[in-house]
Design an enzyme around this catalytic site. Structure first.
Site, PDB file in Angstrom:
ATOM      1  N   GLU A   1       0.653  -1.782   0.201  1.00  0.00           N
ATOM      2  CA  GLU A   1      -0.169  -0.198  -0.273  1.00  0.00           C
ATOM      3  C   GLU A   1       1.169   1.232  -0.215  1.00  0.00           C
ATOM      4  O   GLU A   1       0.152   2.172   0.684  1.00  0.00           O
ATOM      5  CB  GLU A   1      -0.756  -0.197   1.227  1.00  0.00           C
ATOM      6  CG  GLU A   1      -0.152  -0.128   2.464  1.00  0.00           C
ATOM      7  CD  GLU A   1      -1.239   0.822   3.745  1.00  0.00           C
ATOM      8  OE1 GLU A   1      -2.199  -0.247   3.771  1.00  0.00           O
ATOM      9  OE2 GLU A   1      -0.747   2.044   4.265  1.00  0.00           O
TER      10      GLU A   1
ATOM     11  N   CYS B   1      -3.385  -4.319   3.902  1.00  0.00           N
ATOM     12  CA  CYS B   1      -2.135  -5.128   4.381  1.00  0.00           C
ATOM     13  C   CYS B   1      -3.025  -6.053   3.668  1.00  0.00           C
ATOM     14  O   CYS B   1      -1.813  -7.637   4.336  1.00  0.00           O
ATOM     15  CB  CYS B   1      -2.220  -5.013   5.665  1.00  0.00           C
ATOM     16  SG  CYS B   1      -1.875  -3.504   6.856  1.00  0.00           S
TER      17      CYS B   1
ATOM     18  N   HIS C   1      -2.359 -11.547  11.435  1.00  0.00           N
ATOM     19  CA  HIS C   1      -1.440 -10.083  11.428  1.00  0.00           C
ATOM     20  C   HIS C   1      -1.718  -9.019  12.817  1.00  0.00           C
ATOM     21  O   HIS C   1      -1.833  -9.483  13.122  1.00  0.00           O
ATOM     22  CB  HIS C   1      -2.365  -9.598  10.707  1.00  0.00           C
ATOM     23  CG  HIS C   1      -2.403  -7.799  10.236  1.00  0.00           C
ATOM     24  ND1 HIS C   1      -1.043  -7.066   9.462  1.00  0.00           N
ATOM     25  CD2 HIS C   1      -2.857  -6.782  10.079  1.00  0.00           C
ATOM     26  CE1 HIS C   1      -1.066  -6.397   9.382  1.00  0.00           C
ATOM     27  NE2 HIS C   1      -2.393  -5.746  10.407  1.00  0.00           N
TER      28      HIS C   1
END
Ligand SMILES: [Zn+2]
Lengths: 142, 350, 384
Positions: free
Chosen positions: B81, B113, B236
């Site tokens: 990103e 992400c 994550h």
């Protein structure tokens, strides 16, 4: 808009810059970089492309404070003359290095970096810098 | 069990680190917050680093471990990103540097992400269907954060790359995958705006937790597994705390999660975040036969849950490239002003 | 063989001529040379390196020659970095030898102060290989710094020892009314000044300045047209070109290009280096000054600095080197530099140099170089 980098030229030089492609002289056997159309040592025009080793030593270096306009945000710029493991010499930035780590003989390896930021609108110039070989994160010593 | 898996992996974390306390001090953030987020330091890309250069470093390590010829790769997916170009693929630069061009697919994926995670799904599918022999998936970011925003305590630079190929050559074979996405605006960056914005608490329950739990529970149901069947669980890592909390809610013990934690020491590398955790588990603790859960998350929002079974090819590949821990220990602490300069938070007119 | 005489010379003081543009600078010195010779040239060679970058002006020979009242002449522009002047002299010499022209005005001119210094440094970095050296942030000073560090280490020469060069150059320049910098300095000043490209300091590099110099050359057959018979002539001019890249040179602490052209020029002139009375050589940096002394056969490798501290090469010695103050202190207006050198040696041989004047010199040598040795002109100038 000022064109600080030519997109065409960046494209044309990408392979020797990205992959460290130099020339080998078929007559005298010597390697050189940047690639020429005739051997700088014996003059032969019978050359072939060769992928040069990505590690070597700093043969001499400088820390440039009086930089060109496009490098003001990167000053001081550390430039090394690197003698690759096959004896070929390359001029390149030395990166991820503190001034007091620099010394003649320091072992370094190539790393792909953003060399030229150009301007806000134009293309980015990528290429190889060299960084000190730190044994545990080296690509070439593992 | 699928016919595909991970053939090679590689990490890259830049040399520079800034202490999270230093950022908190700079902007008058209560240092307790940094502690509460389980954060110590975050990695900072140098002046000459961006998502592409980070991706190249990680991909070279992955290639060294995969021991394949670059031109046998048929797809390069670059999840980021923080694309250096808003329009112009990063994947083609990486492919050219590594000698994968010209006969390959190549594209940049964007899903906050989670983009690289989707890249993994796509690469597995392409290999499994016989359309390509190997696929290279990179998750790399130089994550931006508005200076002084709490996000600045975590947003960092780094990346991981995975080479997907046939299970016969894999260090970890794909057992199954399950994806869970909704339209949830928890975190975003509008076109032309330098920093992302987010909904603070809204990034938690309705976003991170809802989607990861949805994906992982879906996967376990699909495969008929429970948390006890997994040896390690990787989530994550937006900070040091969330992966432990989501693991607890799902029923995974801390011990199965802690080996994957990279963010407390390197920050949240966004697309590299969960994948660096996966790399670290492969390098440090995984043994043949282990079952590993990998669940990246991306704002916007979605999560994929992957289940892998480790093979006996893992051991020999570990030492073929630097490890996540090698990178974690290779660091130079910098000040806020050096960090601000490197990430070009101070704009000079050129 | 016919002789090529120096019929007239003109010089500007090197410096910041904010009020003058490139044509104004060229005009003044051209007029001086023309007036002195008393003859209008039938060809003009403009020596300039950075004009198409810093003034964004091409078509330069036509632009300058027509602007200063020399319309309808043969006119060329020569660009060979800071070696442009020597190359221009070589072309003029060739035109005269071939009797294609009877008189040629060589005008070296450079306008370097129109922009802040980092813009000028960027322009100067174009003397390197742009795509493989300058692209990466290397500057001309940076490349000189690479050589200097290597040289100092290889020959174990100290900072103080190499500082002998700028100290002597500043002393010589302090007597030269055309010099950009006319103040003497000490070795401490050199060591303690601003770092430009480590280990180079401000006093190791030639200053940025505007300048122009002109020489009017005439062939022997036309010499009778002159009011006064010229006293000095160009005996030999040798110009060779080599690669730009330091990486392609076998010895980093050498300028083989200088050795080759000096040896050839001396051989053609039937002279030995010991016969030379005055030399103007291309000390664009402290290190190039020292290396050229060594390559010209005036010092053993690594020993030039020590000979300086023994008192060699200064006013009264043989040879006397850079009585002008050299590029280091007279200044280095890139495209004009080689023309300054030729004019200065001519003035020395005539006994008319307004600074440190050599005592009745007979034979002079100019060594003008581009970059860090990518081309070299070695020029022998004699009294008739
Ligand atoms: Zn050869």
């Amino acid at each position: 808009m000022v064109w600080k980098l030519s997109p065409v030229s960046v494209w044309r030089h990408r392979i020797p810059r990205y992959r460290l492609i130099g020339k080998e002289c078929k007559k005298c056997g010597k390697h050189h970089y940047p690639p020429k159309l005739a051997c700088p040592y014996c003059g032969s025009r019978d050359l072939k492309n060769i992928e040069l080793p990505r590690s070597g030593i700093i043969e001499t270096y400088t820390v440039i404070y009086e930089v060109g306009e496009e490098f003001r945000h990167k000053a001081p710029v550390v430039i090394g003359l690197v003698k690759l493991d096959d004896g070929t010499r390359v001029i390149a930035p030395i990166t991820d290095v503190a001034e007091d780590e620099l010394e003649i003989g320091l072992r370094v390896e190539a790393t792909f970096r953003r060399i030229r930021d150009g301007d806000h609108f134009g293309v980015i110039g990528y290429g190889l810098s060299f960084r000190p070989i730190r044994t545990n994160v080296s690509k070439t010593s593992s | 069990m699928k016919s595909v898996g991970i053939v090679g992996w590689g990490a890259y974390i830049p040399l520079y680190r800034i202490a999270v306390d230093e950022i908190a001090k700079m902007w008058g953030i209560d240092p307790f917050l940094a502690k509460a987020l389980g954060m110590y330091e975050k990695a900072v890309g140098g002046l000459d680093e961006d998502a592409v250069t980070i991706g190249v470093e990680a991909a070279m390590n992955a290639l060294q471990r995969a021991k394949i010829k670059p031109d046998s790769i048929g797809a390069v997916f670059f999840g980021t990103e923080s694309k250096p170009y808003a329009v112009k693929p990063s994947a083609t630069i990486v492919a050219e540097v590594l000698g994968i061009t010209p006969n390959t697919m190549a594209s940049d994926l964007e899903f906050a992400c989670r983009a690289a995670s989707e890249g993994l799904r796509a690469a597995f599918a392409l290999v499994e269907s016989g359309q390509i022999d190997y696929g290279l998936v990179i998750g790399a970011d130089t994550a931006q954060a508005n200076p002084g925003d709490v996000l600045e305590l975590t947003a960092s630079s780094g990346g991981a790359a995975f080479i997907v190929g046939p299970s016969s050559e894999s260090v970890a074979i794909l057992e199954g995958v399950f994806t869970f996405i909704t339209d949830t605006p928890d975190f975003w960056r509008r076109e032309g705006v330098p920093y992302p914005f987010h909904g603070e608490g809204f990034t938690g329950d309705p976003a991170y937790f809802h989607h990861i739990i949805g994906a992982v529970e879906g996967l376990m149901k699909k495969l008929g597994l429970s948390p006890n069947d997994f040896d390690y669980a990787i989530f994550h890592q937006p900070n040091g705390k969330f992966p432990l909390v989501v693991g607890k809610r799902l029923g995974f013990s801390r011990e199965k999660i802690i080996p994957s934690l990279v963010t407390p020491y390197a920050g949240n590398t966004y697309n590299g975040s969960a994948l660096l955790g996966f790399a670290r588990v492969l390098e440090n603790v995984a043994k043949p036969g282990d079952r590993i859960l990998v669940a990246p998350f991306g704002s916007g929002a979605g999560s994929d849950a992957f289940s892998f079974i480790v093979t006996d090819k893992l051991e020999e590949r570990k030492k073929l490239a630097p490890t996540v821990d090698d990178y974690l220990s290779n660091k130079k602490i910098i000040s806020y002003s050096e960090y601000a300069r490197m990430r070009q938070l101070i704009k000079i007119v050129r | 063989m016919s002789k090529i005489y120096i019929g007239g010379v003109g010089l500007n003081r090197v410096g910041r001529h904010f009020k003058k543009d490139i044509v104004d600078l060229a005009y003044e010195v051209s007029l001086e040379a023309i007036n002195e010779a008393g003859i209008e040239p039938d060809a003009v060679i403009i020596s300039n390196s950075l004009g198409n970058v810093l003034q964004k002006q091409n078509n330069l020979a036509q632009y300058i020659s027509s602007s200063i009242g020399l319309r309808g002449k043969t006119a060329y522009h020569v660009e060979a970095g800071d070696g442009s002047g020597g190359a221009a002299i070589h072309i003029a010499y060739t035109l005269l030898k071939a009797k294609i022209a009877s008189s040629v005005l060589v005008v070296g001119v450079e306008k370097m102060t129109d922009y802040p210094s980092h813009v000028t440094h960027t322009a100067l970095s174009q003397l390197l290989n742009y795509e493989y050296e300058a692209y990466y942030g290397a500057t001309l000073s940076g490349i000189a710094a690479l050589i200097m560090r290597y040289y100092m280490k290889k020959y174990e020469v100290s900072r103080d020892a190499v500082s002998e060069w700028p100290v002597l150059m500043h002393y010589n320049a302090s007597k030269n009314p055309y010099a950009q910098i006319r103040k003497t300095i000490t070795k401490e000043n050199v060591k303690e000044s601003q770092i430009i490209a480590d280990p180079l300091t401000l006093f190791d590099i030639s200053p940025i300045g505007d300048g122009a110099a002109a020489v009017l050359l005439v062939g022997e057959d036309y010499e009778h047209q002159l009011e006064e018979k010229p006293e000095v002539f160009l005996d030999t001019v040798v110009h060779h070109a080599y690669e730009l890249e330091l990486t392609l040179r076998e010895d980093l602490a050498a300028l083989p290009t200088v050795r080759e052209t000096v040896d050839l020029a001396l051989k053609k002139a039937n002279l030995r280096i010991q016969d030379i009375d005055v030399i103007e050589l291309h000390d664009s940096f402290t290190i190039t000054g020292l290396l050229i002394l060594e390559e010209a056969g005036l010092a053993e490798r690594g020993r030039a600095a020590y000979l300086l501290s023994d008192g060699r090469f200064r006013h009264g010695d043989k040879p006397e080197v850079n009585l002008s103050g050299g590029l280091k202190a007279r200044g280095n207006p890139i495209g004009a530099t080689g023309v300054y050198q030729v004019a200065e040696v001519a003035m020395q041989l005539r006994g008319a140099f307004p600074g440190l004047q050599s005592n009745s010199p007979e034979i002079g040598l100019v060594i003008n170089m581009s970059g860090i040795g990518s081309s070299v002109s070695s020029i022998v100038i004699r009294k008739r």
